[in-house]
Design an enzyme around this catalytic site. Structure first.
Site, short mmCIF file in Angstrom:
data_model
loop_
_atom_site.label_atom_id
_atom_site.label_comp_id
_atom_site.label_asym_id
_atom_site.label_seq_id
_atom_site.Cartn_x
_atom_site.Cartn_y
_atom_site.Cartn_z
N GLY A 111 43.03 5.89 28.65
CA GLY A 111 42.89 6.62 27.39
C GLY A 111 41.56 6.33 26.70
O GLY A 111 41.49 6.23 25.48
N PRO B 92 12.44 16.08 24.93
CA PRO B 92 13.12 17.02 24.02
C PRO B 92 14.26 17.75 24.70
O PRO B 92 14.28 17.88 25.93
CB PRO B 92 12.00 18.02 23.70
CG PRO B 92 11.18 18.05 24.95
CD PRO B 92 11.26 16.68 25.57
N VAL C 166 31.57 1.80 23.95
CA VAL C 166 30.17 2.17 23.70
C VAL C 166 30.00 3.58 24.28
O VAL C 166 30.91 4.13 24.88
CB VAL C 166 29.16 1.20 24.36
CG1 VAL C 166 29.02 -0.06 23.57
CG2 VAL C 166 29.56 0.91 25.80
N THR D 297 24.02 10.27 29.95
CA THR D 297 24.55 11.35 30.79
C THR D 297 26.03 11.19 31.16
O THR D 297 26.59 12.07 31.80
CB THR D 297 23.75 11.44 32.10
OG1 THR D 297 23.60 10.11 32.62
CG2 THR D 297 22.40 12.06 31.89
N LEU E 82 34.01 6.26 34.17
CA LEU E 82 33.42 5.08 34.79
C LEU E 82 34.06 4.76 36.13
O LEU E 82 33.44 4.13 36.99
CB LEU E 82 33.53 3.88 33.84
CG LEU E 82 32.80 4.06 32.49
CD1 LEU E 82 33.10 2.90 31.55
CD2 LEU E 82 31.29 4.19 32.70
N LYS F 155 21.35 15.36 17.46
CA LYS F 155 20.34 14.69 18.29
C LYS F 155 19.41 15.73 18.89
O LYS F 155 19.85 16.64 19.59
CB LYS F 155 21.07 13.92 19.40
CG LYS F 155 20.18 13.32 20.47
CD LYS F 155 21.01 12.55 21.50
CE LYS F 155 20.16 12.08 22.66
NZ LYS F 155 20.96 11.41 23.71
N VAL G 274 49.75 -0.04 33.70
CA VAL G 274 50.07 0.22 35.12
C VAL G 274 49.82 -1.06 35.91
O VAL G 274 48.69 -1.57 35.94
CB VAL G 274 49.21 1.40 35.65
CG1 VAL G 274 49.37 1.52 37.17
CG2 VAL G 274 49.60 2.70 34.96
N SER H 23 46.92 1.58 28.73
CA SER H 23 47.34 0.18 28.63
C SER H 23 47.23 -0.32 27.19
O SER H 23 46.20 -0.11 26.54
CB SER H 23 46.46 -0.68 29.53
OG SER H 23 46.70 -2.04 29.25
C1 LIG Z 1 26.20 -0.11 27.62
C2 LIG Z 1 26.74 1.27 27.80
C3 LIG Z 1 26.20 2.32 27.04
C4 LIG Z 1 26.66 3.62 27.22
N1 LIG Z 1 26.09 4.64 26.53
C5 LIG Z 1 26.47 5.91 26.77
C6 LIG Z 1 25.90 7.01 26.09
O1 LIG Z 1 25.02 6.85 25.23
N2 LIG Z 1 26.32 8.25 26.38
C7 LIG Z 1 27.30 8.48 27.31
O2 LIG Z 1 27.63 9.64 27.57
N3 LIG Z 1 27.90 7.46 27.92
C8 LIG Z 1 27.53 6.20 27.69
N4 LIG Z 1 28.16 5.17 28.32
C9 LIG Z 1 29.29 5.46 29.20
C10 LIG Z 1 30.54 5.77 28.39
O3 LIG Z 1 30.82 4.69 27.53
C11 LIG Z 1 31.73 6.01 29.30
O4 LIG Z 1 31.37 6.88 30.33
C12 LIG Z 1 32.87 6.64 28.56
O5 LIG Z 1 33.21 5.90 27.43
C13 LIG Z 1 34.09 6.79 29.44
O6 LIG Z 1 34.67 5.56 29.72
P1 LIG Z 1 36.05 5.59 30.48
O7 LIG Z 1 37.02 6.36 29.69
O8 LIG Z 1 35.80 6.01 31.88
O9 LIG Z 1 36.46 4.06 30.55
P2 LIG Z 1 37.04 3.07 29.42
O10 LIG Z 1 36.51 3.37 28.08
O11 LIG Z 1 36.80 1.70 29.96
O12 LIG Z 1 38.60 3.36 29.38
C14 LIG Z 1 39.49 2.86 30.35
C15 LIG Z 1 40.90 3.17 29.94
O13 LIG Z 1 41.76 2.81 31.00
C16 LIG Z 1 42.88 2.11 30.48
N5 LIG Z 1 43.38 1.22 31.52
C17 LIG Z 1 42.70 0.30 32.22
N6 LIG Z 1 43.55 -0.35 33.06
C18 LIG Z 1 44.77 0.20 32.87
C19 LIG Z 1 46.04 -0.05 33.42
N7 LIG Z 1 46.24 -1.00 34.36
N8 LIG Z 1 47.11 0.68 32.99
C20 LIG Z 1 46.94 1.65 32.04
N9 LIG Z 1 45.75 1.93 31.50
C21 LIG Z 1 44.68 1.20 31.90
C22 LIG Z 1 42.33 1.36 29.28
O14 LIG Z 1 43.39 1.02 28.39
C23 LIG Z 1 41.37 2.41 28.71
O15 LIG Z 1 42.12 3.27 27.87
C24 LIG Z 1 27.72 3.86 28.15
C25 LIG Z 1 28.28 2.81 28.86
C26 LIG Z 1 27.78 1.53 28.71
C27 LIG Z 1 28.39 0.42 29.53
#
Ligand SMILES: Cc1cc2nc3c(=O)[nH]c(=O)nc-3n(C[C@H](O)[C@H](O)[C@H](O)COP(=O)(O)OP(=O)(O)OC[C@H]3O[C@@H](n4cnc5c(N)ncnc54)[C@H](O)[C@@H]3O)c2cc1C
Length: 541
Positions: A41, A127, A76, A373, A362, A107, A214, A68
């Site tokens: 989420g 730009p 971030v 991106t 990710l 932006k 999970v 979770s």
């Molecule tokens: C330093 C940094 C800077 C960034 N800056 C940018 C930016 O400027 N622009 C941009 O587009 N992107 C940026 N990103 C990337 C961006 O943050 C992510 O792509 C975006 O937030 C998506 O993350 P996510 O949902 O894949 O993962 P997460 O935010 O890590 O979410 C993972 C989810 O999985 C759940 N989960 C994990 N394990 C379990 C389990 N066993 N059971 C149930 N649920 C579980 C967690 O509870 C959580 O809800 C950046 C990343 C980093 C590291």
């Protein structure tokens, strides 16, 4: 202004990811798809839920998000590309609704400070180029090529784009009424709040939600994912699983063992440290990316604070050193504000859609955040998947084509990010010298650099190659010219007298245009409803 030199650099079209949905509505969805479970989420989980809900819930398909209660989101990710505008438009969500809830700002692009030490090129702006820039873009490309070929013409990108003028003035990219051009823009926002906003919206639109951890993933005999088991021993099955579990890739990487391609050989950064600072009165409309000793630092304006972060290589400096350098650079050395430390895994899975599992966010891969991106990849992945769903074919060929398309996007984007490092001229640390000397770059990139150095146009190369699927021609010219990859000043031939007149005309056009735009804070206080805007104009990739 004098005639624009011909250059097919920024074809503009009314294309959004949603533009073809209406045509496909009649197609039959793949049989046997009744239940979708999204694990995770974070931004990826909720963006996926929204886009899938729009396509699937009207067809009776159930969508559930599992999150979770013990594993947090990355928290971030505060900058976007202009494509995020298409995401909200497609979902029918007004800026006036989501932006205030997420402390969002407009932006216009990104300033890169101190990446190059070439005189006159220590800073440049990437730009989000727009329709209006079609009037000046040809001149920019023409002059950049002329300078590579030894003519002393003005070829720094900052002089040619309306977004640069707006960012320099802290103006928002929304023109007053009757301005005949739509200006392309992205957003800055609070990563946690945007997740909460989308969560609320998705549930309103029929997505089910369950807070549960999970603990196990069960495979069926044929190797597909059969079900997930929660910590409370509940078994949850589905026809399609969407892995949004972040870097760990619980389903796509751990359970299905999908091979992973690391980009560590040409993108060295693997860690970050972040902390906020107070916002200023005049809210800027750009991200600033400043090169540091072992990486770079972002500064992102939200309505209530600046987000700051230092992305660095843990091979080059320790977390403590990085935090100290960040604090020093943002004037927070003695501040009690705590810094957040993060690890990053840079690369991608080979199959973003493997068996009955789609990886989004990710879990599918990450290219470091230099050009913000990641949310675009989430959007692209889910929208492309919806295209396949709408076409009604979940066969192996469709899956292979889907994976190939995403891999090409990943590689093209990676090559653009690599170029920031490869073209640097800093010599203050081994980190920067190693980046400039790194021979481990793609063949496509080597060819592109060779074309530039030969003084030929990049346009055919970019059009022909996969490299053009990551970034458009305009961005490639901005980075090569912005980093100052030209013969040294003393070796240039003088330009003709007409050049100065031409540049004065460009200045005049852009300065006059910029008068149509309002101060960012003033606009944010009363974001106009979308009905008054012209249709979204975006680039053809
Ligand atoms: C330093 C940094 C800077 C960034 N800056 C940018 C930016 O400027 N622009 C941009 O587009 N992107 C940026 N990103 C990337 C961006 O943050 C992510 O792509 C975006 O937030 C998506 O993350 P996510 O949902 O894949 O993962 P997460 O935010 O890590 O979410 C993972 C989810 O999985 C759940 N989960 C994990 N394990 C379990 C389990 N066993 N059971 C149930 N649920 C579980 C967690 O509870 C959580 O809800 C950046 C990343 C980093 C590291």
């Amino acid at each position: 202004m004098s005639a624009v030199p011909q250059s097919p650099t920024i074809p503009v079209t009314n294309l959004t990811y949603s533009s073809r949905i209406a045509e496909r509505r009649a197609a039959t969805p793949p049989p046997g798809l009744r239940r979708v479970v999204i694990v995770g989420g974070g931004s990826a989980g909720w963006m996926a839920a929204m886009l899938l809900a729009q396509a699937m819930i009207p067809r009776g398909i159930e969508i559930t998000v599992l999150e979770s209660p013990t594993v947090g989101i990355i928290g971030v990710g505060e900058g976007s590309t202009p494509w995020l505008r298409g995401f909200f438009e497609q979902l029918g969500i007004e800026e006036s609704e989501w932006m205030p809830d997420c402390n969002a700002t407009y932006k216009c692009g990104i300033t890169f400070d101190n990446w190059s030490t070439r005189p006159g090129f220590e800073s440049y702006f990437h730009p989000f180029a727009s329709m209006l820039d079609n009037l000046t873009m040809g001149h920019f490309v023409h002059n950049a090529q002329a300078r590579v070929n030894g003519l002393d013409v003005h070829a720094h990108p900052n002089r040619y784009f309306i977004s640069t003028r707006l960012a320099e003035g802290g103006l928002a990219p929304k023109p007053a009424r009757n301005f005949p051009f739509d200006i392309w823009y992205g957003y800055h926002f609070d990563a946690v709040l945007i997740g909460q906003f989308l969560h609320k919206k998705a549930v309103e639109r029929g997505v089910k939600y369950k807070s549960c951890h999970v603990a196990d993933v069960k495979l069926a005999e044929n190797g597909d994912i059969a079900s997930v088991t929660t910590k409370d021993s509940e078994t949850i099955s589905a026809d399609l699983f969407v892995d949004c579990t972040g870097f760990q890739g619980l389903l796509i990487q751990k359970a299905l063992a999908t091979p992973y391609v690391s980009f560590a050989n040409n993108l060295f950064n693997d860690a970050a440290v972040a902390m906020p600072t107070p916002i200023v009165d005049k809210i800027p409309s750009q991200t600033i990316s400043t090169a540091m000793r072992h990486g770079w630092r972002w500064k992102i304006p939200l309505t209530n604070r600046f987000g700051n972060g230092y992305v660095y290589s843990s091979q080059s400096c320790s977390a403590d050193e990085a935090e100290r350098e960040l604090r020093e650079s943002i004037g927070m050395l003695d501040s009690p504000t705590e810094a957040r430390h993060l690890k990053m895994k840079i690369g991608r899975v080979t199959k973003h859609w493997n068996r009955n599992c789609l990886a989004v966010g990710l879990s599918q891969g990450f290219i470091e955040p230099l050009e913000a991106t990641a949310l675009l990849f989430i959007q692209r992945t889910v929208s492309t998947f919806v295209d396949v769903f709408e076409a009604g074919d979940f066969g192996e060929k469709a899956r292979d084509a889907f994976n190939e398309k995403l891999n090409v996007h990943f590689e093209g984007t990676r090559d653009y990010i690599v170029t920031h490092y490869k073209t640097n001229t800093r010599t203050d640390t081994e980190y920067w010298k190693a980046n400039a000397a790194n021979p481990d770059i793609s063949e496509a990139l080597k060819q592109l650099y060779a074309t530039w150095m030969s003084g030929r146009s990049l346009v055919p190369d970019i059009g022909r190659q996969a490299i053009g699927r990551g970034y458009p021609v305009c961005s490639w010219y901005c980075i090569m010219a912005g980093m100052g990859i030209f013969p040294e000043g003393g070796k240039l031939r003088p330009a003709s007298g007409e050049h100065a007149t031409e540049m004065a005309e460009i200045d005049n056009l852009l300065d006059r245009s910029a008068l149509n735009f309002r101060d960012q804070r003033e606009l944010l206080a009363a974001i106009p409803p979308r009905a008054t805007e012209p249709s979204l104009q975006v680039y053809f990739w």
